[in-house]
Design a protein around this motif. Structure first.
Motif, PDB file in Angstrom:
ATOM      1  N   TYR A   1      -1.229 -28.712  33.463  1.00 59.72           N
ATOM      2  CA  TYR A   1      -1.089 -29.646  32.349  1.00 59.72           C
ATOM      3  C   TYR A   1       0.343 -29.557  31.833  1.00 59.72           C
ATOM      4  CZ  TYR A   1      -6.229 -29.847  32.024  1.00 59.72           C
ATOM      5  OH  TYR A   1      -7.561 -30.018  32.277  1.00 59.72           O
ATOM      6  N   GLN A   2       0.837 -30.668  31.252  1.00 64.34           N
ATOM      7  CA  GLN A   2       2.196 -30.696  30.719  1.00 64.34           C
ATOM      8  C   GLN A   2       2.139 -30.696  29.189  1.00 64.34           C
ATOM      9  OE1 GLN A   2       4.946 -30.726  32.843  1.00 64.34           O
ATOM     10  NE2 GLN A   2       4.818 -32.469  34.221  1.00 64.34           N
ATOM     11  N   LEU A   3       2.576 -29.597  28.584  1.00 65.78           N
ATOM     12  CA  LEU A   3       2.667 -29.505  27.128  1.00 65.78           C
ATOM     13  C   LEU A   3       4.091 -29.891  26.730  1.00 65.78           C
ATOM     14  CD1 LEU A   3       1.082 -28.583  24.562  1.00 65.78           C
ATOM     15  CD2 LEU A   3       2.206 -26.358  24.841  1.00 65.78           C
ATOM     16  N   VAL A   4       4.227 -30.880  25.865  1.00 66.51           N
ATOM     17  CA  VAL A   4       5.554 -31.388  25.500  1.00 66.51           C
ATOM     18  C   VAL A   4       5.782 -31.218  24.001  1.00 66.51           C
ATOM     19  CG1 VAL A   4       7.090 -33.377  25.478  1.00 66.51           C
ATOM     20  CG2 VAL A   4       5.515 -33.050  27.388  1.00 66.51           C
TER      21      VAL A   4
ATOM     22  N   THR B   1       7.748 -31.618  13.958  1.00 68.34           N
ATOM     23  CA  THR B   1       7.643 -31.540  15.410  1.00 68.34           C
ATOM     24  C   THR B   1       6.404 -32.242  15.919  1.00 68.34           C
ATOM     25  OG1 THR B   1       8.658 -29.356  15.260  1.00 68.34           O
ATOM     26  CG2 THR B   1       7.669 -29.929  17.356  1.00 68.34           C
ATOM     27  N   SER B   2       6.515 -32.819  17.096  1.00 69.62           N
ATOM     28  CA  SER B   2       5.374 -33.403  17.795  1.00 69.62           C
ATOM     29  C   SER B   2       5.039 -32.519  18.985  1.00 69.62           C
ATOM     30  CB  SER B   2       5.732 -34.820  18.280  1.00 69.62           C
ATOM     31  OG  SER B   2       4.800 -35.252  19.254  1.00 69.62           O
ATOM     32  N   ILE B   3       3.781 -32.079  19.070  1.00 70.70           N
ATOM     33  CA  ILE B   3       3.318 -31.309  20.225  1.00 70.70           C
ATOM     34  C   ILE B   3       2.158 -32.074  20.848  1.00 70.70           C
ATOM     35  CG2 ILE B   3       2.361 -29.139  21.050  1.00 70.70           C
ATOM     36  CD1 ILE B   3       3.646 -27.709  18.787  1.00 70.70           C
ATOM     37  N   THR B   4       2.327 -32.473  22.097  1.00 76.32           N
ATOM     38  CA  THR B   4       1.321 -33.284  22.775  1.00 76.32           C
ATOM     39  C   THR B   4       1.097 -32.793  24.198  1.00 76.32           C
ATOM     40  OG1 THR B   4       2.976 -34.862  23.587  1.00 76.32           O
ATOM     41  CG2 THR B   4       1.980 -35.338  21.442  1.00 76.32           C
ATOM     42  N   VAL B   5       0.026 -33.252  24.796  1.00 70.97           N
ATOM     43  CA  VAL B   5      -0.197 -33.048  26.228  1.00 70.97           C
ATOM     44  C   VAL B   5       0.156 -34.360  26.909  1.00 70.97           C
ATOM     45  CG1 VAL B   5      -1.853 -32.461  28.016  1.00 70.97           C
ATOM     46  CG2 VAL B   5      -2.045 -31.401  25.760  1.00 70.97           C
ATOM     47  N   ASP B   6       1.144 -34.299  27.799  1.00 65.92           N
ATOM     48  CA  ASP B   6       1.663 -35.515  28.418  1.00 65.92           C
ATOM     49  C   ASP B   6       1.392 -35.494  29.921  1.00 65.92           C
ATOM     50  OD1 ASP B   6       2.928 -37.880  28.884  1.00 65.92           O
ATOM     51  OD2 ASP B   6       4.951 -37.063  28.799  1.00 65.92           O
ATOM     52  N   GLY B   7       0.138 -35.719  30.281  1.00 66.97           N
ATOM     53  CA  GLY B   7      -0.198 -35.837  31.685  1.00 66.97           C
ATOM     54  C   GLY B   7      -0.326 -34.509  32.405  1.00 66.97           C
ATOM     55  N   THR B   8      -0.346 -34.581  33.729  1.00 66.65           N
ATOM     56  CA  THR B   8      -0.526 -33.408  34.572  1.00 66.65           C
ATOM     57  C   THR B   8       0.547 -33.369  35.649  1.00 66.65           C
ATOM     58  OG1 THR B   8      -1.975 -34.583  36.121  1.00 66.65           O
ATOM     59  CG2 THR B   8      -3.030 -33.528  34.212  1.00 66.65           C
ATOM     60  N   ALA B   9       0.588 -32.276  36.406  1.00 69.36           N
ATOM     61  CA  ALA B   9       1.603 -32.129  37.454  1.00 69.36           C
ATOM     62  C   ALA B   9       1.141 -31.085  38.456  1.00 69.36           C
ATOM     63  CB  ALA B   9       2.937 -31.726  36.840  1.00 69.36           C
ATOM     64  N   ARG B  10       1.836 -31.023  39.593  1.00 65.41           N
ATOM     65  CA  ARG B  10       1.638 -29.967  40.580  1.00 65.41           C
ATOM     66  C   ARG B  10       2.882 -29.089  40.572  1.00 65.41           C
ATOM     67  NH1 ARG B  10      -2.779 -28.344  43.379  1.00 65.41           N
ATOM     68  NH2 ARG B  10      -1.650 -28.207  45.372  1.00 65.41           N
ATOM     69  N   VAL B  11       2.711 -27.809  40.273  1.00 68.24           N
ATOM     70  CA  VAL B  11       3.818 -26.865  40.230  1.00 68.24           C
ATOM     71  C   VAL B  11       3.481 -25.672  41.113  1.00 68.24           C
ATOM     72  CG1 VAL B  11       5.226 -25.372  38.771  1.00 68.24           C
ATOM     73  CG2 VAL B  11       4.414 -27.565  37.879  1.00 68.24           C
TER      74      VAL B  11
ATOM     75  N   ALA C   1      -5.251 -35.603  27.172  1.00 69.16           N
ATOM     76  CA  ALA C   1      -4.213 -36.091  28.082  1.00 69.16           C
ATOM     77  C   ALA C   1      -4.833 -36.911  29.191  1.00 69.16           C
ATOM     78  CB  ALA C   1      -3.459 -34.906  28.672  1.00 69.16           C
ATOM     79  N   LEU C   2      -4.069 -37.865  29.706  1.00 70.03           N
ATOM     80  CA  LEU C   2      -4.504 -38.683  30.828  1.00 70.03           C
ATOM     81  C   LEU C   2      -3.559 -38.452  31.993  1.00 70.03           C
ATOM     82  CD1 LEU C   2      -5.273 -42.038  28.964  1.00 70.03           C
ATOM     83  CD2 LEU C   2      -6.878 -40.249  29.639  1.00 70.03           C
ATOM     84  N   ALA C   3      -4.089 -38.241  33.165  1.00 73.73           N
ATOM     85  CA  ALA C   3      -3.251 -37.981  34.333  1.00 73.73           C
ATOM     86  C   ALA C   3      -2.558 -39.252  34.793  1.00 73.73           C
ATOM     87  CB  ALA C   3      -4.116 -37.426  35.464  1.00 73.73           C
ATOM     88  N   ALA C   4      -1.266 -39.116  35.124  1.00 76.61           N
ATOM     89  CA  ALA C   4      -0.525 -40.253  35.652  1.00 76.61           C
ATOM     90  C   ALA C   4      -0.861 -40.412  37.126  1.00 76.61           C
ATOM     91  CB  ALA C   4       0.976 -40.017  35.460  1.00 76.61           C
ATOM     92  N   ALA C   5      -0.536 -41.588  37.649  1.00 71.79           N
ATOM     93  CA  ALA C   5      -0.837 -41.864  39.049  1.00 71.79           C
ATOM     94  C   ALA C   5      -0.138 -40.862  39.950  1.00 71.79           C
ATOM     95  CB  ALA C   5      -0.390 -43.289  39.389  1.00 71.79           C
ATOM     96  N   GLY C   6      -0.863 -40.302  40.913  1.00 76.96           N
ATOM     97  CA  GLY C   6      -0.285 -39.353  41.838  1.00 76.96           C
ATOM     98  C   GLY C   6      -0.361 -37.922  41.378  1.00 76.96           C
ATOM     99  N   ASP C   7      -0.624 -37.681  40.082  1.00 76.84           N
ATOM    100  CA  ASP C   7      -0.765 -36.336  39.560  1.00 76.84           C
ATOM    101  C   ASP C   7      -2.220 -35.906  39.659  1.00 76.84           C
ATOM    102  OD1 ASP C   7       1.922 -36.058  38.917  1.00 76.84           O
ATOM    103  OD2 ASP C   7       1.669 -37.045  36.978  1.00 76.84           O
TER     104      ASP C   7
END
Length: 409
Positions: free
Chosen positions: A220-223, A204-214, A48-54
């Motif tokens: 990490y975001q599992l989608v 089904t598609s299972i991917t890691v879609d960037g990061t987040a602050r929770v 996964a690649l982090a999006a801007a600001g994450d």
């Protein structure tokens, strides 16, 4: 195809067929509702690649993230949890009490009744856990609070609004507390991840879609997304704590768009061990205390030895007869459960008055090669009840249900 998805020619060792069995009670006037099984599937192998600001976190694959979740050793936590649910259902206010849900001497503190409030609207909860023996959940409703406490063999529930207490003894001694015979559970996170991979398919598609602050934590975001057309599910997103693998947030979205069907997650979390006093409970003075059915049975008579085991066996055999009329159509996200009741469907005008408005508000008459029937819809699960007594239920579109009924399978 997305860069972090595996092509359909996935090695055979990561393929399989997800199977499960559903037990549910039948009722003459209750609209059939089922929860769609989510098939584990194509695992993304590109980091996964982090999006801007994450948060900028180390690269990780979906398979590695699944292993991280499986290997989480989180046993203690406390925090605030917010859950919003929007199934697209009409307001259910007063329905339960109108049908006797709060009548007949039942306690307003009974969890079986109180926690049904979570199926709609937005709610804030306080959570605390200290291993498998101690947990506490407090539902905040303005100035009123509802608390559910599990402390060893005791389960206590307290409703401050009515000043009622519900108590169940021997909560950890039920038949579900023992490990099923003949079922070997994965011993390591790697083995568990392998089991997921073996149950994978190309639906089904299972991917890691960037990061987040929770809740102030890096995640990490599992989608998870269906590849099949006809499902009502758009995606399932799980925010996973980057440090300890604990799921922090869960979001289920519908193809209808709008608000998520379920959006639940921590707004504040602390993984330190809560103080023992958090789980201590004593019924307030003057509170009405209701004992659960299990405790009342223990007081009134001594159950025969192996009662729970024998009862479970007999119940299972009885349910097996009921299940003979059940047929599963399709696979993966477009699975439809078909049940032939063998009797004409009841007319809505024969239903209790409290239910008639509800049934009419989200039940639509439909016709097709199968004949005629009533289609009950939500943003996630739809059900078709034909006039000749067949029921088709699934997390699929209305057209998919009608097509299944028309096929005559």
């Amino acid at each position: 195809m997305a860069a972090n998805e595996v092509p359909s020619e996935t090695p055979s060792e990561v393929r399989g067929e997800a199977r499960g069995e559903t037990r549910r009670k039948a009722s003459r006037y209750v609209v059939p509702v089922a929860v769609a099984g989510v098939a584990a599937a194509t695992i993304g192998l590109v980091p996964a690649l982090a999006a801007a600001g994450d948060p900028d976190l180390p690269e990780i694959t979906a398979q590695q993230l699944i292993e991280k979740i499986a290997g989480s050793e989180t046993q203690t936590l406390s925090g605030t949890f917010k859950v919003s649910t929007d199934l697209g259902l009409p307001a259910l206010g007063g329905l339960a009490s109108g049908l006797g849900g709060q009548g007949g001497g039942a306690s307003t503190a009974d969890p079986a009744q109180k926690l049904t409030e979570l199926v709609s609207g937005t709610h804030t909860l306080r959570l605390a856990a200290d291993g498998p023996e101690r947990q506490k959940l407090t539902l905040l409703d303005g100035s009123d609070e509802y608390s559910l406490i599990h402390d060893g063999d005791d389960v206590w529930a307290y409703d401050s609004k009515s000043n009622e207490v519900f108590h169940e003894k021997g909560a950890s001694e039920g038949p579900g507390a023992e490990k099923p015979e003949g079922k070997e559970l994965p011993a390591t996170p790697k083995e568990l991840a392998d089991e997921v991979l073996k149950a994978a398919g190309d639906t089904t598609s299972i991917t890691v879609d960037g990061t987040a602050r929770v809740a102030g934590r890096d995640a990490y975001q599992l989608v998870i997304k269906p590849k099949q057309a006809g499902s009502t599910v758009a995606s399932v997103k799980i925010a996973v704590d980057a440090a300890n693998g604990t799921p922090l947030k869960f979001t289920l979205s519908s193809v209808e768009g709008g608000k998520p069907v379920v959006d639940a997650g921590f707004t504040k979390v602390d993984f330190a061990r809560p103080d023992a006093s958090v789980f201590a409970f004593e019924a307030p003075k003057g509170a009405k205390v209701t004992e659960g059915a299990a405790e009342e049975a223990r007081k009134s008579q001594k159950l025969p030895e192996n009662f729970e085991k024998d009862f479970g066996k007999e119940f299972g055999e009885g349910f097996g007869d009921f299940g003979k009329g059940l047929n599963v159509l399709g696979e993966g996200w477009t699975t439809i459960a078909k049940l032939d009741t063998g009797a004409p469907a009841p007319k809505t005008d024969e239903a209790p008055k409290e239910l008639q408005g509800l049934l009419d508000s989200f039940g639509d008459k439909v016709t097709g090669k199968f004949g005629s029937g009533t289609l009950f819809t939500t943003k996630l699960v739809n059900a078709l009840l034909t006039d000749d007594g067949k029921v088709y239920v699934g997390a699929v579109t209305k057209d998919a249900l009608v097509e299944a009924a028309n096929s005559g399978k």
